[in-house]
Design an enzyme around this catalytic site. Structure first.
Site, PDB file in Angstrom:
ATOM      1  N   CYS A  93      -0.485  -9.484   7.286  1.00  0.00           N
ATOM      2  CA  CYS A  93      -0.359  -8.417   6.290  1.00  0.00           C
ATOM      3  C   CYS A  93       0.017  -9.001   4.925  1.00  0.00           C
ATOM      4  O   CYS A  93      -0.807  -9.647   4.292  1.00  0.00           O
ATOM      5  CB  CYS A  93       0.637  -7.366   6.777  1.00  0.00           C
ATOM      6  SG  CYS A  93       0.498  -5.771   5.921  1.00  0.00           S
ATOM      7  N   HIS A 202      -0.876  -6.158  12.675  1.00  0.00           N
ATOM      8  CA  HIS A 202       0.379  -6.807  13.053  1.00  0.00           C
ATOM      9  C   HIS A 202       0.446  -7.151  14.547  1.00  0.00           C
ATOM     10  O   HIS A 202       0.969  -6.376  15.351  1.00  0.00           O
ATOM     11  CB  HIS A 202       1.550  -5.879  12.707  1.00  0.00           C
ATOM     12  CG  HIS A 202       1.825  -5.763  11.251  1.00  0.00           C
ATOM     13  ND1 HIS A 202       2.801  -6.486  10.613  1.00  0.00           N
ATOM     14  CD2 HIS A 202       1.231  -5.014  10.291  1.00  0.00           C
ATOM     15  CE1 HIS A 202       2.820  -6.175   9.318  1.00  0.00           C
ATOM     16  NE2 HIS A 202       1.873  -5.283   9.106  1.00  0.00           N
ATOM     17  N   GLU A 204       2.472  -9.121  15.922  1.00  0.00           N
ATOM     18  CA  GLU A 204       3.867  -9.291  16.336  1.00  0.00           C
ATOM     19  C   GLU A 204       4.493  -7.992  16.811  1.00  0.00           C
ATOM     20  O   GLU A 204       5.569  -8.003  17.425  1.00  0.00           O
ATOM     21  CB  GLU A 204       4.692  -9.903  15.194  1.00  0.00           C
ATOM     22  CG  GLU A 204       5.133  -8.956  14.106  1.00  0.00           C
ATOM     23  CD  GLU A 204       4.053  -8.658  13.071  1.00  0.00           C
ATOM     24  OE1 GLU A 204       4.405  -8.120  12.000  1.00  0.00           O
ATOM     25  OE2 GLU A 204       2.868  -8.943  13.319  1.00  0.00           O
TER      26      GLU A 204
END
EC number: 6.3.5.3
Length: 244
Positions: A93, A202, A204
């Site tokens: 991002c 994302h 994560e």
């Protein structure tokens, strides 16, 4: 190096970074050891890879990622990524924005075509698994990870887009819905050597079964691994380093 826990992955924090702890947790869940890196220190602390996480570094003043690209730590990241050792670097991002602003990756990120912040679960296709961050996926595999951005529209001139496609350097591509108007539905790209990867969604936030998106892109035992499609990004890097 024979043990995953011996792999040290640096996670950079800038003023305005939001997802550094999430990235560090993803590294730990993948089996590696996260190492905190501070934006104003030109020291990579002998890490084996670097993650530039999401957020709003320096409040997105000037352009998203523009100021962060000039930080002391980034001079070391750029040198290490371009060195013979080809340090693996992942930008997520805002991290992707920083990688384009630092010219580790081509193109640029601008406001979403609908001019609004968007947050949703997003289907992605792995268009190449020949990078340090995608090798644990199958080429063409679809995954689901969260997406949240305001400046997520990837743009580049026609020649750059043609080069990315011809050289198989689109790492992630939006499937079913283009959330921000990115050219060619591009969600993430890689450099020529495959050690630097940037993506807007994302991974994560999709690393632990039961705590990520409620759906997955593909695979067996879906119910058991629901929400963990992004973990492969981090295990890919750890395995790539172990296998060097």
């Amino acid at each position: 190096m024979t043990d995953l826990k011996d792999v040290r992955v640096g996670v950079v924090t800038f003023p305005g970074t939001l997802d550094d702890r999430d990235a560090a947790r993803a590294v730990k869940l993948a089996g590696g050891t996260p190492v905190s890196l501070w934006h104003d220190e030109a020291d990579l602390k002998n890490v084996d890879a670097v993650i530039i996480p999401g957020g709003f570094s320096y409040g997105d003043y000037l352009r998203a990622g523009a100021i962060a690209a000039k930080a002391a730590v980034m001079s070391k990241v750029i040198d290490a990524a371009n060195s013979e050792a080809a340090l693996p670097v992942l930008g997520i991002c805002n991290g992707f924005q920083i990688l384009t602003e630092s010219h580790l990756l081509p193109g640029s990120m601008i406001k979403n075509d609908h001019r609004k912040f968007i947050c949703r679960d997003q289907v992605l296709r792995i268009d190449t698994n020949e990078t340090s961050w995608t090798s644990q996926y199958e080429k063409g595999q679809e995954i689901v990870v969260p997406l949240k951005n305001q400046d997520g529209q990837y743009v580049a001139d026609p020649a750059t887009l043609e080069e990315l496609e011809a050289e198989n350097r689109v790492a992630f591509r939006y499937v079913g819905f283009n959330p921000n108007g990115s050219r060619n539905d591009i969600a993430g790209i890689t450099n020529k050597r495959g050690n630097v990867v940037g993506l807007m969604p994302h991974p994560e936030h999709a690393v632990e079964p039961g705590f990520g998106p409620s759906s997955v892109g593909s695979g067996e035992d879906v119910a058991l691994r629901a929400g963990a499609d992004g973990l492969g990004v981090f295990t890919s890097a750890l395995q790539a380093i172990i296998n060097k």
